[in-house]
Design a protein around this motif. Structure first.
Motif, PDB file in Angstrom:
ATOM      1  N   GLY A 160      16.681  90.374 -25.102  1.00 58.63           N
ATOM      2  CA  GLY A 160      16.008  90.726 -23.860  1.00 58.63           C
ATOM      3  C   GLY A 160      15.800  89.560 -22.913  1.00 58.63           C
ATOM      4  O   GLY A 160      15.430  89.753 -21.762  1.00 58.63           O
ATOM      5  N   THR A 161      16.016  88.341 -23.381  1.00 62.70           N
ATOM      6  CA  THR A 161      15.912  87.179 -22.501  1.00 62.70           C
ATOM      7  C   THR A 161      17.252  86.966 -21.815  1.00 62.70           C
ATOM      8  O   THR A 161      18.244  87.636 -22.129  1.00 62.70           O
ATOM      9  N   SER A 162      17.294  86.030 -20.900  1.00 65.88           N
ATOM     10  CA  SER A 162      18.538  85.754 -20.201  1.00 65.88           C
ATOM     11  C   SER A 162      18.634  84.263 -19.886  1.00 65.88           C
ATOM     12  O   SER A 162      17.664  83.532 -20.026  1.00 65.88           O
ATOM     13  N   PHE A 163      19.810  83.853 -19.486  1.00 69.23           N
ATOM     14  CA  PHE A 163      20.024  82.479 -19.054  1.00 69.23           C
ATOM     15  C   PHE A 163      21.060  82.485 -17.939  1.00 69.23           C
ATOM     16  O   PHE A 163      21.787  83.459 -17.747  1.00 69.23           O
ATOM     17  N   TYR A 164      21.107  81.393 -17.192  1.00 70.83           N
ATOM     18  CA  TYR A 164      22.068  81.227 -16.119  1.00 70.83           C
ATOM     19  C   TYR A 164      23.068  80.164 -16.534  1.00 70.83           C
ATOM     20  O   TYR A 164      22.706  79.163 -17.161  1.00 70.83           O
TER      21      TYR A 164
ATOM     22  N   LYS B   7      24.077  85.130 -14.208  1.00 70.71           N
ATOM     23  CA  LYS B   7      23.008  85.436 -15.156  1.00 70.71           C
ATOM     24  C   LYS B   7      23.609  86.191 -16.330  1.00 70.71           C
ATOM     25  O   LYS B   7      24.320  87.176 -16.147  1.00 70.71           O
ATOM     26  N   TYR B   8      23.299  85.713 -17.547  1.00 73.87           N
ATOM     27  CA  TYR B   8      23.770  86.358 -18.770  1.00 73.87           C
ATOM     28  C   TYR B   8      22.563  86.869 -19.541  1.00 73.87           C
ATOM     29  O   TYR B   8      21.633  86.116 -19.813  1.00 73.87           O
ATOM     30  N   ASP B   9      22.598  88.146 -19.911  1.00 71.59           N
ATOM     31  CA  ASP B   9      21.523  88.751 -20.695  1.00 71.59           C
ATOM     32  C   ASP B   9      21.845  88.615 -22.175  1.00 71.59           C
ATOM     33  O   ASP B   9      22.963  88.895 -22.607  1.00 71.59           O
TER      34      ASP B   9
END
Length: 119
Positions: free
Chosen positions: A47-51, A41-43
């Motif tokens: 404030g959102t994140s993605f994998y 997981k990358y922030d």
């Protein structure tokens, strides 16, 4: 370390080039079961994140973004309380928000042992 730095980029799984897709398939031949342990997981600053998983080819290193659906605490509480109003969920994958046509299964019981003689 090599004097030439490799290109670094982020790409969505759905938008990979053919070369990158071939490298991905070679590294993860079984798909999800293979890359799940490598998923990180990358922030983002907003404030959102993605994998994503890391994929290296001879001239570049890519972060390949993978869509991951996660549950949040409110969704779990609603589900546990039976207040799940999410239209995307349904029995048997019927995610159109409609109820099953017949939720009274007693109508299918004919009372006899011959299944061909009901109705």
């Amino acid at each position: 370390m090599d004097s030439k730095q490799k290109k670094r980029a982020v790409v969505s799984y759905e938008n990979m080039s053919e070369e990158l897709a071939a490298a991905f398939a070679e590294k993860y031949p079984k798909g999800f079961n293979d890359y799940f342990p490598d998923l990180v997981k990358y922030d983002k600053p907003d404030g959102t994140s993605f994998y994503a998983v890391t994929l290296e080819i001879p001239d570049a290193i890519y972060l390949v973004k993978i869509k991951v659906q996660t549950d949040d605490a409110e969704d779990i509480e609603r589900w546990l309380d039976g207040d799940d109003d999410d239209e995307e969920t349904g029995v048997g994958g019927a995610g159109d928000g409609e109820d099953l046509p017949d939720n009274d299964i007693s109508q299918y019981s004919t009372g006899d042992d011959d299944p061909g003689e009901g109705d």
